[in-house]
Design an enzyme around this catalytic site. Structure first.
Site: not given
Lengths: 405, 405
Positions: B12, B112, B142, B187-188, B243, B299
């Site tokens: 993203g 990541n 994140d 932010g999961r 979230e 973002r």
């Protein structure tokens, strides 16, 4: 004998409603006929409960200046509709309170419903042979007031929409797979704010490729056809829709899915046509779709305030105060666009009775015949209103510093 | 023999991913050992399809500078996971294409999954005794990469959240009736971005009064109790939720709503936890409630870019290019915070194999024991990262002008 001025704010906030407040207050202090300047806290509703403040300290210590870059409504707002029956006891109460404070000038900053308040108070005033003068100062991000070229608050909201949708088009185009991004923008009955998303489109780009306003009936099948067609030339499609889009039977598209209630003014409460269309496109076309609701930041973002809007909001407030002193009542400070190549506006007075409870829509000849884009005439109209970025004062914490009551 | 450098972007976008690209490209042109600088279009996925560009013209005409203020991902992005089997034919294809272009240095900007790409390519390179050096440049709003103080992209997203939530608190407080405004933030798995909403709180104010991160189990009844308690002191409550908040059984709060049934298309209702909590509070407490999903603007907003983040993102990119030339491979350009009163960071190299597929969470001792606020240690950590506003270049249309591929 010198009189006092009282000013209030009503309805939803905008980025520049405090600029108009600044205009009224500083304009009032410049008038010899005015002694004290009061603010109603939480509008006419709070005033009835005895909530008010005196601007003297802020005028003296210079903190009034910060109103020009503070979003929200400094005085607090209300949604209070005065009774239709002009002999109601609440009017006795209001006039008694105004006389007790030696108020000669009353300025009310707001939209349609606030002009209704000014209209009623000026009519009651006339019936009572009161010498209090009642003035309206326009404010609405919706830009739907009649008899004025535009309203303070619209330019900043339009700049927010334009900048944000432009950023979204960049975000939407990072992957090379086909996708549709649906942006839902505020505007129940009039599409002015959604229309301003056309400003996001760059000279050499297509997005936002489709723009739908409530002025034109929305047809689901035609919409799907237009999306399919547009995706042939623009695989990452950005579509802007007004929250108030409806079908030929006047049924809101958001009602296709969800229930609606009424707010205290009897308006329908809307949410979710973007979400509905997201699912529709996914179902019919099977491509990647997401929807984004711009939400309250459209009206409360000081960060994307338009300098033109800021200046004009101050001007409208000062003009209202000066006009009250000059003898006007039952009038709204309106904008008239001047002839000529260069954009300029002039403040003029318009009868609030001819403004309240009416809605100015986007002219149909400013919308393309397919109903999915804006004509060049709209661009010419809106462009000057969003010009100029505003530097917000930064506080010790490194973030914008606002002024509080 | 001089070699070429190729750089790609993946995952993203962020407000500053193009700043890192700018850092890599300008850093590379300053290296004598580097001849040409290429960009992969749409990451490793696009590269495999032969999509690339040469930065020479942009370097010569100065348009590279505009990368520093352009959101999105200039090169285009992808979500492409390389096979776990390092003998897969796709690796032959990649190395053949790299050798054909005389590439000696490979930089990949991402989070990541992108570090996973760098890890695999460097391991395949080692097995093949290739002299191509593979470097990772961190990027994620994140802030969840391990072995680095923070990641480029986080500071700007945190500034966006802080500024926007502060504006929302002003919007939320205009009426004097009780109300709850729930802001849902991205932010999961890690709550870094939601945590940054604490910056919105002014010295003399309470809002946002409650902040919930996924690091702590979320309990519905405790939440309602905390809302009731907080409203006693702050009638217009602003609550920020990640979230990814979940209950003690690891069930996401947003999934609570999915149980309400399928929509008219047969899809699960995909509304977020904010919407669910809005209905919950309305149901349990009966007061006015609304929820706001900050969505992708977190973002992609260049308008609220942090100057500190912008500078650091450039630095990380340039450091990665220089480190590749100096002989490093399979490493990521990380940040180490220096000791001392004044904030400063140093770029250091960290092994990508120890970074990919791990998640750095907010330390539990930076969250208050009630689980609804941040401790002062977090404030000290985050404050320097959001400092400084950035002026965006304005185009002829009066809006921010970005650079396009």
């Amino acid at each position: 004998m010198r009189k006092n001025l009282i000013v209030g704010q009503s309805g939803g906030p905008t980025a520049v409603i405090n600029c108009s407040l600044y205009g009224v207050v500083t304009g009032a202090y410049r008038e010899e006929q005015i002694e004290k300047v009061y603010g109603m806290v939480n509008g006419i509703d709070g005033f009835l409960k005895g909530k008010k403040l005196d601007f003297q300290t802020m005028w003296e210590d210079g903190s009034l200046e910060k109103l020009r870059t503070t979003p929200g409504a400094f005085l607090g707002s209300c949604r209070y509709k005065l009774p239709e029956d002009l002999t109601d006891a609440v009017y006795d109460d209001i006039f008694a309170k105004l006389e007790e404070l030696n108020v000669g000038y009353f300025c009310y900053i707001g939209g349609n419903d606030s002009m209704d308040t000014v209209s009623k108070l000026s009519r009651v005033g006339a019936a009572r042979k009161s010498d209090i003068r009642f003035m309206g100062v326009p404010k609405t991000i919706d830009n739907d007031l009649v008899l004025t070229d535009h309203t303070p608050g619209y330019g900043s909201a339009a700049r927010y929409v334009a900048e944000t949708v432009r950023e979204i088009t960049y975000d939407a185009s990072v992957y090379d797979s086909k996708s549709v991004t649906i942006v839902e923008i505020m505007g129940r009955d009039a599409g002015w704010l959604t229309a301003s998303s056309v400003l996001a489109r760059e000279a050499d780009r297509r997005n936002p490729a489709l723009i739908y306003l409530p002025e034109v009936n929305f047809d689901i099948d035609q919409f799907i056809g237009q999306v399919e067609e547009a995706m042939k030339e623009q695989p990452n499609l950005v579509v802007c829709v007004s929250e108030g889009i409806h079908d030929a039977q006047d049924k809101l598209i958001c009602e296709y899915e969800s229930e609606t209630g009424l707010d205290s003014f009897g308006h329908k409460m809307l949410a979710g046509c973007g979400k509905y269309l997201e699912k529709l496109v996914k179902d019919r076309l099977g491509c990647k779709v997401r929807s984004i609701e711009l939400n309250v930041c459209q009206r409360c973002s000081a960060a994307m305030m338009s300098a033109a809007d800021q200046e004009e909001a101050v001007k409208a407030g000062a003009f209202a105060a000066a006009s009250a002193v000059a003898g006007s009542t039952g009038m709204m400070a309106a904008f008239q666009r001047q002839e000529g190549e260069e954009y300029s506006i002039q403040c003029v007075l318009r009868d609030v009775n001819e403004i309240c409870n009416k809605v100015k829509k986007v002219p149909l000849d400013w919308i393309t015949k397919e109903g999915s884009d804006l004509a060049p005439a709209f661009m010419e109209y809106v462009k000057p209103l969003v010009q100029g970025a505003v530097q917000l004062p930064i506080g010790e914490d490194g973030l914008p510093a606002f002024v509080k009551r």
